[in-house]
Design a protein around this motif. Structure first.
Motif: not given
Length: 240
Positions: A88, A126, A128
């Motif tokens: 994150y 990010k 992710k």
């Protein structure tokens, strides 16, 4: 110089690494080559001081990595284990975590390092959302951030496409040539790193087989991959 002598870390069932020997001088790139499960990651973790060896040792300029981390760790960069484990955060924020750990690392150095690993355009995305190859790149950036003189890299090309592997190899080659850093790079795919390395260290079934310079290897073999296949086929030797 970084020197590993008789490094041994054994686990139940025979896994681990036994009697590893190698040396890395400024500007050299040593490949730690072996099949999956050969003990490469264990060897790197022991060299880095992340785990304590059962016997043998790793030394940086004469100082034990295990016993004198304050003298050795500031000069070393590591890429061992899961890449970029904070999904994150953005890549930039991930590098900022290291900001206060290393003197001389400022905002401009973070941007420079992102550029160096080809992640300047993705720094504010990010983690992710990163591909596996992008995670590898940002993890390499974290290892490069403080301009280490020795880098231990575990399968740095994992998950990268052909173009990414070539770009990464070019960046690592330039790092060794321009900064004089020494590198130890593990891999089970020899052709990924054949054009990058100066020495090959072969491990098989948790045991050190042989360490040789690429120049010496090419006196007897057409390429490092043939040499590797010859070594893991069973013959054992010494250092060259």
């Amino acid at each position: 110089m970084f020197e590993v002598r008789g490094l041994t870390k054994a686990y139940p069932g025979g896994r681990g690494i036994q009697d590893l020997n190698l040396a890395v001088r400024p500007g050299e790139v040593v490949a730690l080559l072996g099949p999956n499960g050969a003990g490469k990651t264990t060897a790197l973790r022991a060299m880095a001081g992340f785990i304590r060896a059962d016997r043998g040792e790793a030394r940086w300029n004469g100082a034990s990595v295990a016993d004198r981390p304050e003298l050795t760790k500031p000069h070393m960069g590591f890429m061992i284990g899961e890449p970029a484990p904070y999904p994150y955060l953005t890549g930039y924020e991930y590098l900022k975590l290291y900001h206060k750990l290393y003197p001389g690392v400022d905002e401009s150095r973070i941007r420079e390092t992102l550029e160096q690993v080809g992640m300047a355009q993705q720094g504010h995305v990010k983690i992710k959302r990163y591909s596996t190859g992008m995670k590898q790149r940002i993890e390499l950036a974290s290892a490069l951030l403080h301009r280490p003189k020795l880098m231990l890299l575990d399968e740095p090309f994992s998950g990268m496409d052909i173009e990414g592997r070539r770009e990464m190899a070019t960046a690592l080659r330039a790092l060794a040539a321009e900064s004089g850093a020494g590198l130890i790079v593990s891999s089970h795919v020899v052709h990924d790193i054949e054009d990058l390395i100066t020495h090959a260290c072969i491990v098989r079934e948790g045991r050190w087989v042989e360490t040789a310079s690429v120049d010496r290897v090419r006196e007897s073999f057409s390429n490092v991959e043939d040499y590797y296949l010859h070594c893991v086929g069973g013959r054992k030797g010494g250092a060259a």
